[in-house]
Design a protein around this motif. Sequence first.
Motif, PDB file in Angstrom:
ATOM      1  N   LYS A   1       0.837  -1.209   0.000  1.00 36.35           N
ATOM      2  CA  LYS A   1       0.000   0.000   0.000  1.00 36.35           C
ATOM      3  C   LYS A   1       0.869   1.254   0.000  1.00 36.35           C
ATOM      4  O   LYS A   1       0.544   2.249  -0.669  1.00 36.35           O
ATOM      5  CB  LYS A   1      -0.927  -0.006   1.205  1.00 36.35           C
ATOM      6  CG  LYS A   1      -1.976  -1.118   1.185  1.00 36.35           C
ATOM      7  CD  LYS A   1      -2.865  -1.067   2.417  1.00 36.35           C
ATOM      8  CE  LYS A   1      -3.895  -2.203   2.397  1.00 36.35           C
ATOM      9  NZ  LYS A   1      -4.752  -2.196   3.596  1.00 36.35           N
TER      10      LYS A   1
ATOM     11  N   ASN B   1      -7.065  -0.192  -6.497  1.00 39.00           N
ATOM     12  CA  ASN B   1      -7.888   0.184  -5.344  1.00 39.00           C
ATOM     13  C   ASN B   1      -7.444  -0.620  -4.124  1.00 39.00           C
ATOM     14  O   ASN B   1      -6.627  -1.542  -4.220  1.00 39.00           O
ATOM     15  CB  ASN B   1      -9.371  -0.060  -5.649  1.00 39.00           C
ATOM     16  CG  ASN B   1      -9.632  -1.489  -6.114  1.00 39.00           C
ATOM     17  OD1 ASN B   1      -9.299  -2.440  -5.418  1.00 39.00           O
ATOM     18  ND2 ASN B   1     -10.201  -1.638  -7.309  1.00 39.00           N
ATOM     19  N   GLU B   2      -7.969  -0.278  -2.996  1.00 43.55           N
ATOM     20  CA  GLU B   2      -7.531  -0.902  -1.743  1.00 43.55           C
ATOM     21  C   GLU B   2      -7.793  -2.404  -1.738  1.00 43.55           C
ATOM     22  O   GLU B   2      -6.978  -3.190  -1.234  1.00 43.55           O
ATOM     23  CB  GLU B   2      -8.240  -0.237  -0.565  1.00 43.55           C
ATOM     24  CG  GLU B   2      -7.761  -0.740   0.786  1.00 43.55           C
ATOM     25  CD  GLU B   2      -8.346   0.059   1.939  1.00 43.55           C
ATOM     26  OE1 GLU B   2      -8.258  -0.424   3.076  1.00 43.55           O
ATOM     27  OE2 GLU B   2      -8.887   1.156   1.691  1.00 43.55           O
ATOM     28  N   GLN B   3      -8.916  -2.819  -2.324  1.00 40.00           N
ATOM     29  CA  GLN B   3      -9.249  -4.241  -2.351  1.00 40.00           C
ATOM     30  C   GLN B   3      -8.266  -5.034  -3.193  1.00 40.00           C
ATOM     31  O   GLN B   3      -7.827  -6.123  -2.815  1.00 40.00           O
ATOM     32  CB  GLN B   3     -10.670  -4.419  -2.888  1.00 40.00           C
ATOM     33  CG  GLN B   3     -11.125  -5.878  -2.922  1.00 40.00           C
ATOM     34  CD  GLN B   3     -12.546  -6.020  -3.451  1.00 40.00           C
ATOM     35  OE1 GLN B   3     -13.201  -5.026  -3.772  1.00 40.00           O
ATOM     36  NE2 GLN B   3     -13.023  -7.253  -3.535  1.00 40.00           N
ATOM     37  N   LEU B   4      -7.879  -4.491  -4.364  1.00 43.39           N
ATOM     38  CA  LEU B   4      -6.931  -5.178  -5.225  1.00 43.39           C
ATOM     39  C   LEU B   4      -5.567  -5.273  -4.566  1.00 43.39           C
ATOM     40  O   LEU B   4      -4.927  -6.335  -4.585  1.00 43.39           O
ATOM     41  CB  LEU B   4      -6.814  -4.445  -6.560  1.00 43.39           C
ATOM     42  CG  LEU B   4      -5.736  -4.970  -7.512  1.00 43.39           C
ATOM     43  CD1 LEU B   4      -5.993  -6.422  -7.872  1.00 43.39           C
ATOM     44  CD2 LEU B   4      -5.643  -4.110  -8.759  1.00 43.39           C
TER      45      LEU B   4
ATOM     46  N   ASP C   1      -4.797  -5.281  -1.426  1.00 43.36           N
ATOM     47  CA  ASP C   1      -4.836  -6.247  -0.324  1.00 43.36           C
ATOM     48  C   ASP C   1      -4.878  -7.676  -0.852  1.00 43.36           C
ATOM     49  O   ASP C   1      -4.235  -8.574  -0.295  1.00 43.36           O
ATOM     50  CB  ASP C   1      -6.055  -5.965   0.550  1.00 43.36           C
ATOM     51  CG  ASP C   1      -6.098  -6.871   1.776  1.00 43.36           C
ATOM     52  OD1 ASP C   1      -5.233  -6.691   2.658  1.00 43.36           O
ATOM     53  OD2 ASP C   1      -6.971  -7.759   1.828  1.00 43.36           O
ATOM     54  N   SER C   2      -5.593  -7.899  -1.948  1.00 47.68           N
ATOM     55  CA  SER C   2      -5.688  -9.239  -2.524  1.00 47.68           C
ATOM     56  C   SER C   2      -4.339  -9.716  -3.032  1.00 47.68           C
ATOM     57  O   SER C   2      -3.924 -10.857  -2.764  1.00 47.68           O
ATOM     58  CB  SER C   2      -6.710  -9.237  -3.660  1.00 47.68           C
ATOM     59  OG  SER C   2      -6.719 -10.476  -4.337  1.00 47.68           O
TER      60      SER C   2
ATOM     61  N   THR D   1      -1.867 -10.222  -0.012  1.00 51.53           N
ATOM     62  CA  THR D   1      -2.238 -11.387   0.785  1.00 51.53           C
ATOM     63  C   THR D   1      -1.832 -12.681   0.098  1.00 51.53           C
ATOM     64  O   THR D   1      -1.316 -13.609   0.730  1.00 51.53           O
ATOM     65  CB  THR D   1      -3.750 -11.393   1.057  1.00 51.53           C
ATOM     66  OG1 THR D   1      -4.102 -10.221   1.795  1.00 51.53           O
ATOM     67  CG2 THR D   1      -4.162 -12.627   1.849  1.00 51.53           C
TER      68      THR D   1
ATOM     69  N   TYR E   1      -8.044 -12.566 -12.114  1.00 49.53           N
ATOM     70  CA  TYR E   1      -9.052 -12.016 -13.023  1.00 49.53           C
ATOM     71  C   TYR E   1      -9.228 -12.829 -14.298  1.00 49.53           C
ATOM     72  O   TYR E   1      -9.997 -12.450 -15.167  1.00 49.53           O
ATOM     73  CB  TYR E   1      -8.689 -10.571 -13.391  1.00 49.53           C
ATOM     74  CG  TYR E   1      -8.744  -9.650 -12.206  1.00 49.53           C
ATOM     75  CD1 TYR E   1      -9.945  -9.140 -11.751  1.00 49.53           C
ATOM     76  CD2 TYR E   1      -7.581  -9.298 -11.535  1.00 49.53           C
ATOM     77  CE1 TYR E   1      -9.999  -8.297 -10.655  1.00 49.53           C
ATOM     78  CE2 TYR E   1      -7.623  -8.456 -10.442  1.00 49.53           C
ATOM     79  CZ  TYR E   1      -8.832  -7.958 -10.002  1.00 49.53           C
ATOM     80  OH  TYR E   1      -8.883  -7.139  -8.918  1.00 49.53           O
TER      81      TYR E   1
END
Length: 385
Positions: free
Chosen positions: A80, A185-188, A190-191, A194, A224
Amino acid sequence: MKLKLAMLIAGLCVCVQTAQAQDDEISRTPVTSEKDINKTLFDLDTLDASYYFRANLPDNNYLTIEFKKLGYWPDKGFLKQVVSTAREVAANVADSFKRPGTSKRIDINIPISYEPLTVRTTEHITESNVVVMDKGSNMPLKIGMDTIRVLKTFAKIPHKHYPSLVQVQYTFILKDLDQINTLFNEQLVDSVETAFDNLVQKKEDKWMFPNAWYNGLDAVYDPYNPKAKKVMTTEGAGGMFNGIDADFNIGASLFRNDLAPNLGVGLNYKWLMRDRNYMFFGASMSMLGLFDRVGNKINAYDLTFINFEWGSIFTKQNTILPLYRSSIGVRYLLHDEFTHPTVGRDGWGFYGKYSLSRSTSISMDLYFLEPEETTVGVTVLFKIL
């Protein structure tokens, strides 16, 4: 007076530079060439990139992460910070690019202390312009990809002769620089982090020596792609047997003032040293072909030796000569029914071998043959495997 003032200013400059170097623990050695600039600030050395992680993103964009050891993997959450830094720098340097349709590159160096950032912008401009015509209006057509590369230094590993840096390199390959804002974005983020963090933790638990030099890993994370069988694919998991190299050589030897063909086959085991060179130990068998003419008949014989060799493989130019490998060895004669009749049953020798390239080596040979015969020779070998 002017001389004293100049000396005072020079002294202050040296003090400031020394303080800066101590602050981020990186020596500020002036560089003058493009190659030195890349090596010092913007490019991870190829020897420091045993791990290559790639995250595939929509529309054929992707992110790569490269580093040397599992222990260099940063704590979760750092990606991030990297994305945030890339966004901030891209926004600040956007006006420095001249044309909208060119391929652009931003290189960012984040030192140990995180500040100051060193940034370089590059724009690939050609003499021609490519445009798309649409009902009388035109717009520039972009063919290449844009790149944002972030090289982060986390620590300096002290060593008496060969200090090294703990570095991780992040490279964003994008169709347009603006996608650093639209894709990540934040979700991508983090994915992606992780997935790679779980992989690192899994390997650390599985491998007995997770930071051993022979471990390496390529991983592709592709969340994706609906056609992908696996979200994560990996290869090159590493292992101690990665240090084994086959050694197959052909050449010629000068033996007893005769030129004899030489055939050698064996195995070497190498391991990485702190100076980034390799030490190796090898065992091989070599055979000299000898021929005698008796009248119209040619008799073929051989001298077969078992060899044990110890030496170094160099990963950079360490000497004035382009030396690639050097070693010393000892050999013992294996006597059989095809051994030349003028050679006694016992024989052994020493040799020193020098490789001036990956494919060519020269050996200085010393033979001790019974009964009480000592002879010297020279061997030129070409590496086949």
